[in-house]
Design a protein around this motif. Structure first.
Motif, mmCIF file in Angstrom:
data_model
loop_
_atom_site.group_PDB
_atom_site.id
_atom_site.type_symbol
_atom_site.label_atom_id
_atom_site.label_comp_id
_atom_site.label_asym_id
_atom_site.label_seq_id
_atom_site.Cartn_x
_atom_site.Cartn_y
_atom_site.Cartn_z
ATOM 1 N N ARG A 138 44.604 38.052 49.818
ATOM 2 C CA ARG A 138 43.247 38.306 50.284
ATOM 3 C C ARG A 138 42.381 37.083 50.026
ATOM 4 N NH1 ARG A 138 39.111 42.063 47.085
ATOM 5 N NH2 ARG A 138 38.987 40.096 45.952
ATOM 6 N N LYS A 139 41.590 36.716 51.029
ATOM 7 C CA LYS A 139 40.676 35.583 50.873
ATOM 8 C C LYS A 139 39.435 36.062 50.113
ATOM 9 C CE LYS A 139 39.956 32.812 54.423
ATOM 10 N NZ LYS A 139 39.391 32.367 55.740
ATOM 11 N N ASN A 140 39.265 35.578 48.885
ATOM 12 C CA ASN A 140 38.095 35.933 48.093
ATOM 13 C C ASN A 140 36.853 35.208 48.575
ATOM 14 O OD1 ASN A 140 39.463 37.688 46.334
ATOM 15 N ND2 ASN A 140 40.220 35.951 45.154
ATOM 16 N N ILE A 141 37.047 33.975 49.030
ATOM 17 C CA ILE A 141 35.966 33.199 49.620
ATOM 18 C C ILE A 141 36.570 32.066 50.439
ATOM 19 C CG2 ILE A 141 35.750 31.722 47.570
ATOM 20 C CD1 ILE A 141 32.730 31.498 48.191
ATOM 21 N N GLY A 142 35.961 31.776 51.553
ATOM 22 C CA GLY A 142 36.317 30.615 52.360
ATOM 23 C C GLY A 142 35.051 29.846 52.655
ATOM 24 N N SER A 172 28.095 24.970 55.999
ATOM 25 C CA SER A 172 27.191 25.969 56.580
ATOM 26 C C SER A 172 27.889 27.279 56.926
ATOM 27 C CB SER A 172 26.507 25.413 57.849
ATOM 28 O OG SER A 172 25.802 24.221 57.549
ATOM 29 N N MET A 173 29.090 27.517 56.408
ATOM 30 C CA MET A 173 29.825 28.739 56.722
ATOM 31 C C MET A 173 30.525 29.262 55.469
ATOM 32 S SD MET A 173 31.572 27.671 60.371
ATOM 33 C CE MET A 173 32.337 29.284 60.566
ATOM 34 N N GLY A 229 26.642 36.553 50.422
ATOM 35 C CA GLY A 229 26.003 35.566 49.556
ATOM 36 C C GLY A 229 26.743 34.250 49.607
ATOM 37 N N GLU A 230 26.128 33.190 49.113
ATOM 38 C CA GLU A 230 26.711 31.853 49.144
ATOM 39 C C GLU A 230 28.021 31.767 48.372
ATOM 40 O OE1 GLU A 230 25.886 28.951 50.782
ATOM 41 O OE2 GLU A 230 24.699 30.401 51.924
ATOM 42 N N HIS A 263 27.363 39.077 46.048
ATOM 43 C CA HIS A 263 26.699 40.364 46.264
ATOM 44 C C HIS A 263 27.626 41.316 47.018
ATOM 45 C CE1 HIS A 263 23.069 38.439 44.910
ATOM 46 N NE2 HIS A 263 23.080 37.576 45.920
ATOM 47 N N ILE A 264 27.376 42.610 46.872
ATOM 48 C CA ILE A 264 28.182 43.611 47.574
ATOM 49 C C ILE A 264 27.271 44.734 48.060
ATOM 50 C CG2 ILE A 264 28.735 44.825 45.418
ATOM 51 C CD1 ILE A 264 31.462 45.534 46.684
#
Length: 334
Positions: free
Chosen positions: A95-99, A103-104, A113-114, A118-119
């Motif tokens: 699972r991608k936790n963050i990519g 600017s994306m 959130g950056e 946040h959820i």
């Protein structure tokens, strides 16, 4: 959430100055006849890092699976675990936790959130954020109601203000035992978007999130010939454990399926039966049974194998074999 203690950071085409990267968690590969999630693409790759690289470059990819047996790489837009119909020993799921790109930012659905810090607290918040007009109108989403200590995954229909599946029975998916204890019905069980019960603890937390809302239970049925119907039970009132999770409604629209729901009754299981007729044991599942010999005119937590304890719904679906049954929680402002 069944997460293995293996973390990897994939920095693909990494530009240190602009910090382009993806951060993945290894999750589980489950065996089931249906996936219940949205496939973006399926390609052949050399290894797992190449698969991760492809997921990194695909903005909407939030999960991928790689199977070494056939070098297959599959990208998904939502979900945590991966599903295979056969032997999953050669497959890995991430699972991608963050990519992050310039600017994306891509987060697991429900997080934002950056830094994906946040959820959302329910599907209504996802609707309010405008997700109903994006690529995620129906998807697996993480939520954390105010009363919940941890996030959990639900299936949201973001075309409605707050459409969340609380019960799913699908004969196309692998079997799930619904003859469970009261404690198990409180916690929830099964696989989200396949055969599952969300659990009374989570259901009550979602309802308590919105004290100014009027909640409706929608029951959607489909038989073996593809015929379908929908009932709506409006003005939901669900009691807590002290009152046996008794359920009642202000009004209903049952012209489609026929009214086979027992209003005003507590929820019985084999180890906490509120009837004098051992209804939960006889029918093989927990339900809001009436305190009478025939117990109920509708039952959606039985088997789906053609047995005497199968799901059924009297009314327009008399003597029909149910192939799919779904209960939605839908909220609207009073």
């Amino acid at each position: 959430m069944r997460l293995l203690l293996l973390w990897i950071v994939i920095e693909v085409a990494c530009n240190v100055e602009h910090r382009q990267f993806s951060f993945y968690t290894k999750t589980s590969t489950l065996v089931n006849r249906c996936s219940g999630t949205s496939l973006i693409a399926s390609v052949e790759t050399v290894n797992i890092l190449d698969c991760a690289s492809i997921c990194f470059h695909e903005f909407h990819c939030r999960r991928f699976s790689y199977c070494s047996a056939d070098s297959s790489c599959k990208l998904f837009r939502d979900g945590t675990d991966c599903v295979t119909a056969g032997n999953g020993n050669t497959c890995s799921c991430y699972r991608k936790n963050i990519g992050r790109k310039p600017s994306m930012v891509t987060c697991p659905l429900g997080y934002h959130g950056e830094s994906c810090q946040h959820i959302i607290k329910d599907c209504t918040e996802g609707f309010d954020r405008g997700w109903n007009i994006s690529d995620v109108s129906k998807a697996l989403v993480y939520i954390q109601p105010t009363a919940s200590l941890e996030p959990f995954e639900v299936f949201c229909d973001l075309k409605h203000v707050s459409g969340t599946i609380i019960l799913e029975r699908n004969n196309n998916c692998s079997d799930e035992n619904f003859n469970r204890s009261r404690t198990e019905y409180e916690k929830g069980f099964g696989e989200v978007s396949k055969n599952q019960w969300i659990g009374f603890n989570k259901l009550l937390a979602m309802i308590e999130n919105r004290p100014g809302f009027n909640f409706t239970i929608q029951i959607a049925l489909k038989d073996e010939d593809g015929n379908s119907c929908n009932n709506f039970y409006r003005g939901l009132k669900l009691e807590n454990s002290s009152n046996g999770y008794s359920i009642s409604f202000v009004s209903n629209d049952t012209n489609s399926c026929g009214d086979s729901f027992v209003d005003g009754r507590p929820f019985s299981t084999y180890d906490a039966d509120y009837t004098d007729y051992q209804c939960a044991t006889r029918f093989g599942g927990g339900w809001w049974f009436a305190n009478q010999p025939n117990c109920t005119k509708g039952f959606l937590t039985g088997s789906m194998k053609g047995s005497t304890t199968d799901n059924f719904w009297y009314g327009s679906f008399d003597n029909r074999v149910l192939r799919r049954a779904t209960m939605w929680l839908i909220g609207s402002i009073i």
